[in-house]
Design a protein around this motif. Structure first.
Motif, PDB file in Angstrom:
ATOM      1  N   UNK A   1       0.693  -0.002  -0.174  1.00 36.44           N
ATOM      2  CA  UNK A   1       1.551  -1.044   0.892  1.00 36.44           C
ATOM      3  C   UNK A   1       1.768  -2.186   0.167  1.00 36.44           C
ATOM      4  N   UNK A   2       2.996  -2.638  -0.152  1.00 36.07           N
ATOM      5  CA  UNK A   2       3.302  -3.811  -0.844  1.00 36.07           C
ATOM      6  C   UNK A   2       3.088  -5.074   0.059  1.00 36.07           C
ATOM      7  N   UNK A   3       2.946  -4.740   1.097  1.00 28.30           N
ATOM      8  CA  UNK A   3       2.667  -5.981   2.151  1.00 28.30           C
ATOM      9  C   UNK A   3       1.355  -6.499   2.087  1.00 28.30           C
ATOM     10  N   UNK A   4       0.521  -5.576   1.734  1.00 30.95           N
ATOM     11  CA  UNK A   4      -0.852  -6.093   1.611  1.00 30.95           C
ATOM     12  C   UNK A   4      -1.140  -7.154   0.444  1.00 30.95           C
ATOM     13  N   UNK A   5      -1.763  -8.230   0.663  1.00 32.72           N
ATOM     14  CA  UNK A   5      -1.744  -9.128  -0.360  1.00 32.72           C
ATOM     15  C   UNK A   5      -2.898 -10.155   0.187  1.00 32.72           C
ATOM     16  N   UNK A   6      -3.703 -10.976  -0.579  1.00 31.90           N
ATOM     17  CA  UNK A   6      -4.633 -12.002  -0.284  1.00 31.90           C
ATOM     18  C   UNK A   6      -6.064 -11.133   0.468  1.00 31.90           C
ATOM     19  N   UNK A   7      -6.868 -12.108   1.045  1.00 32.60           N
ATOM     20  CA  UNK A   7      -7.774 -11.511   1.570  1.00 32.60           C
ATOM     21  C   UNK A   7      -7.794 -10.276   2.581  1.00 32.60           C
ATOM     22  N   UNK A   8      -8.549  -9.357   2.372  1.00 32.57           N
ATOM     23  CA  UNK A   8      -8.458  -8.243   3.354  1.00 32.57           C
ATOM     24  C   UNK A   8      -9.797  -8.144   3.945  1.00 32.57           C
ATOM     25  N   UNK A   9      -9.976  -8.327   5.196  1.00 33.49           N
ATOM     26  CA  UNK A   9     -11.350  -8.477   6.134  1.00 33.49           C
ATOM     27  C   UNK A   9     -11.715  -7.100   6.480  1.00 33.49           C
ATOM     28  N   UNK A  10     -12.876  -6.839   6.995  1.00 33.63           N
ATOM     29  CA  UNK A  10     -13.563  -6.005   7.510  1.00 33.63           C
ATOM     30  C   UNK A  10     -12.515  -4.944   8.554  1.00 33.63           C
ATOM     31  N   UNK A  11     -12.033  -5.709   9.466  1.00 33.69           N
ATOM     32  CA  UNK A  11     -11.208  -5.102  10.400  1.00 33.69           C
ATOM     33  C   UNK A  11      -9.930  -4.566   9.700  1.00 33.69           C
ATOM     34  N   UNK A  12      -9.406  -5.005   8.989  1.00 32.48           N
ATOM     35  CA  UNK A  12      -8.100  -4.706   7.930  1.00 32.48           C
ATOM     36  C   UNK A  12      -8.578  -3.545   6.992  1.00 32.48           C
ATOM     37  N   UNK A  13      -9.637  -3.696   6.608  1.00 35.24           N
ATOM     38  CA  UNK A  13     -10.044  -2.650   5.836  1.00 35.24           C
ATOM     39  C   UNK A  13     -10.267  -1.265   6.402  1.00 35.24           C
ATOM     40  N   UNK A  14     -10.742  -1.353   7.755  1.00 35.84           N
ATOM     41  CA  UNK A  14     -10.857   0.077   8.552  1.00 35.84           C
ATOM     42  C   UNK A  14      -9.320   0.328   8.741  1.00 35.84           C
ATOM     43  N   UNK A  15      -8.347  -0.499   9.195  1.00 37.77           N
ATOM     44  CA  UNK A  15      -7.278  -0.303   9.543  1.00 37.77           C
ATOM     45  C   UNK A  15      -6.520   0.615   8.287  1.00 37.77           C
ATOM     46  N   UNK A  16      -6.632  -0.013   7.072  1.00 39.24           N
ATOM     47  CA  UNK A  16      -5.907   0.931   6.096  1.00 39.24           C
ATOM     48  C   UNK A  16      -6.692   2.167   5.688  1.00 39.24           C
ATOM     49  N   UNK A  17      -7.855   2.134   5.779  1.00 42.02           N
ATOM     50  CA  UNK A  17      -8.612   3.433   5.736  1.00 42.02           C
ATOM     51  C   UNK A  17      -8.028   4.436   6.778  1.00 42.02           C
ATOM     52  N   UNK A  18      -8.147   4.171   8.132  1.00 45.19           N
ATOM     53  CA  UNK A  18      -7.600   5.070   9.134  1.00 45.19           C
ATOM     54  C   UNK A  18      -6.026   5.492   8.568  1.00 45.19           C
ATOM     55  N   UNK A  19      -5.158   4.519   8.203  1.00 49.08           N
ATOM     56  CA  UNK A  19      -3.945   4.858   7.730  1.00 49.08           C
ATOM     57  C   UNK A  19      -3.983   6.103   6.698  1.00 49.08           C
ATOM     58  N   UNK A  20      -4.873   5.743   5.534  1.00 54.07           N
ATOM     59  CA  UNK A  20      -5.001   6.758   4.688  1.00 54.07           C
ATOM     60  C   UNK A  20      -5.711   8.165   5.121  1.00 54.07           C
ATOM     61  N   UNK A  21      -6.394   8.025   6.123  1.00 55.23           N
ATOM     62  CA  UNK A  21      -6.650   9.062   6.716  1.00 55.23           C
ATOM     63  C   UNK A  21      -5.647  10.062   7.287  1.00 55.23           C
ATOM     64  N   UNK A  22      -4.716   9.235   8.064  1.00 56.80           N
ATOM     65  CA  UNK A  22      -3.798   9.919   8.732  1.00 56.80           C
ATOM     66  C   UNK A  22      -2.710  10.525   7.599  1.00 56.80           C
ATOM     67  N   UNK A  23      -2.426   9.760   6.655  1.00 57.93           N
ATOM     68  CA  UNK A  23      -1.775  10.105   5.407  1.00 57.93           C
ATOM     69  C   UNK A  23      -1.987  11.573   4.995  1.00 57.93           C
ATOM     70  N   UNK A  24      -3.512  11.572   4.826  1.00 54.92           N
ATOM     71  CA  UNK A  24      -3.916  12.959   4.213  1.00 54.92           C
ATOM     72  C   UNK A  24      -3.888  13.717   5.338  1.00 54.92           C
ATOM     73  N   UNK A  25      -3.758  13.803   6.583  1.00 52.41           N
ATOM     74  CA  UNK A  25      -3.671  14.824   7.336  1.00 52.41           C
ATOM     75  C   UNK A  25      -2.277  15.263   7.430  1.00 52.41           C
ATOM     76  N   UNK A  26      -1.105  14.522   6.917  1.00 51.51           N
ATOM     77  CA  UNK A  26       0.271  15.091   7.096  1.00 51.51           C
ATOM     78  C   UNK A  26       0.730  16.261   6.156  1.00 51.51           C
TER      79      UNK A  26
END
Length: 291
Positions: free
Chosen positions: A266-291
């Motif tokens: 995701x080229x939109x991601x930059x700078x500090x990534x806090x815990x909530x955003x880490x979880x959101x990215x991981x959930x997105x990765x999980x959904x991607x893997x389910x496709x």
């Protein structure tokens, strides 16, 4: 239909607890993955529940190099899509010595909690092939050296090789039991990398405590940290100044690893990534893997 171009990921510290999981997550996507560390391939019993190399590890190139000596790894950065810095130290030698009874308590803690220590030569002023060395008189490896300077020199090399994305594994906060320099050097690395290398899409992953069942001692610690995070959230985060990372939600190491790999996509991601955003990215990765 055209096949997607395979990404190349270089993980410095890929033999570690989190670094090995970043390699695993990237390999699962079919990426070209290179790990750089002093030892090369991990001692698997220290990062997984088995002493045997897992099947996915065959898809990773395990290279031995010195992060403080760019000449030993610069060639591996060629044509990389992203470089990850996943190394650092939690406790310095004198603090460890106190805990292990090898260092006098007062003098050891006094030095451990000193306001400043030496790192290396300034990595922004040294030539690209110059090896950085500890500047403390006893050669001690400090937070300044590993948490800050090693990241800056790796970012410098990545920028020189025109790597688009640089990911630094930072931290959510310090803790009362850790010297303030632990988190201060993390933040100093973030600030310097952002300002000195503007062509990099720099991402600073800031997890709290990491746990995994393969490291049984992390499970009860995660439970305690989780209760601290809940108490902190109920006060609206007012205890953060006191609890540090102990007031931040603990994360499974695989969750952070998946988030790191997803942030490369995701080229939109930059700078500090806090815990909530880490979880959101991981959930997105999980959904991607389910496709």
């Amino acid at each position: 239909m055209a096949q997607a171009v395979k990404k190349k990921l270089v993980v410095c510290g890929g033999n570690g607890f989190l670094g090995s999981r970043i390699c695993k997550a990237a390999a699962a996507r079919g990426w070209d993955v290179t790990s750089i560390s002093r030892s090369g391939e991990p001692t698997w019993s220290s990062v997984t529940s088995s002493p045997n190399a897992p099947e996915w590890s065959k898809q990773v190139q395990w290279q031995s190099a010195n992060i403080l000596h760019p000449k030993t790894y610069a060639s591996y950065l060629e044509n990389a899509d992203a470089v990850v810095h996943s190394m650092g130290i939690l406790l310095e030698a004198d603090y460890k010595g106190v805990l292990q009874g090898k260092e006098p308590i007062w003098s050891g803690l006094q030095r451990a909690f000193s306001s400043t220590k030496m790192g290396s030569q300034n990595p922004l002023e040294e030539k690209e092939d110059v090896e950085l060395k500890p500047q403390e008189k006893d050669g001690q490896v400090t937070y300044e050296l590993m948490n800050r300077d090693s990241a800056i020199v790796l970012a410098r090399e990545s920028s020189a090789k025109k790597v688009p994305t640089f990911i630094y594994i930072s931290a959510a906060a310090g803790a009362p039991i850790l010297p303030g320099r632990y988190i201060n050097t993390k933040r100093a690395a973030e600030t310097t990398i952002s300002s000195a290398f503007p062509t990099l899409r720099s991402i600073f992953i800031r997890p709290g405590f990491l746990y995994d069942s393969s490291r049984s001692f992390t499970m009860p610690l995660a439970a305690v940290t989780g209760m601290g995070a809940l108490a902190n959230s109920l006060t609206g985060g007012r205890l953060t100044f006191l609890m540090g990372a102990g007031g931040t939600k603990p994360l499974k190491a695989d969750t952070v690893a998946e988030a790191v790999v997803e942030s490369v996509e995701d080229v939109a991601v930059k700078g500090p990534v806090e815990v909530k955003e880490i979880e959101e990215l991981a959930n997105r990765a999980w959904r991607r893997g389910m496709l």
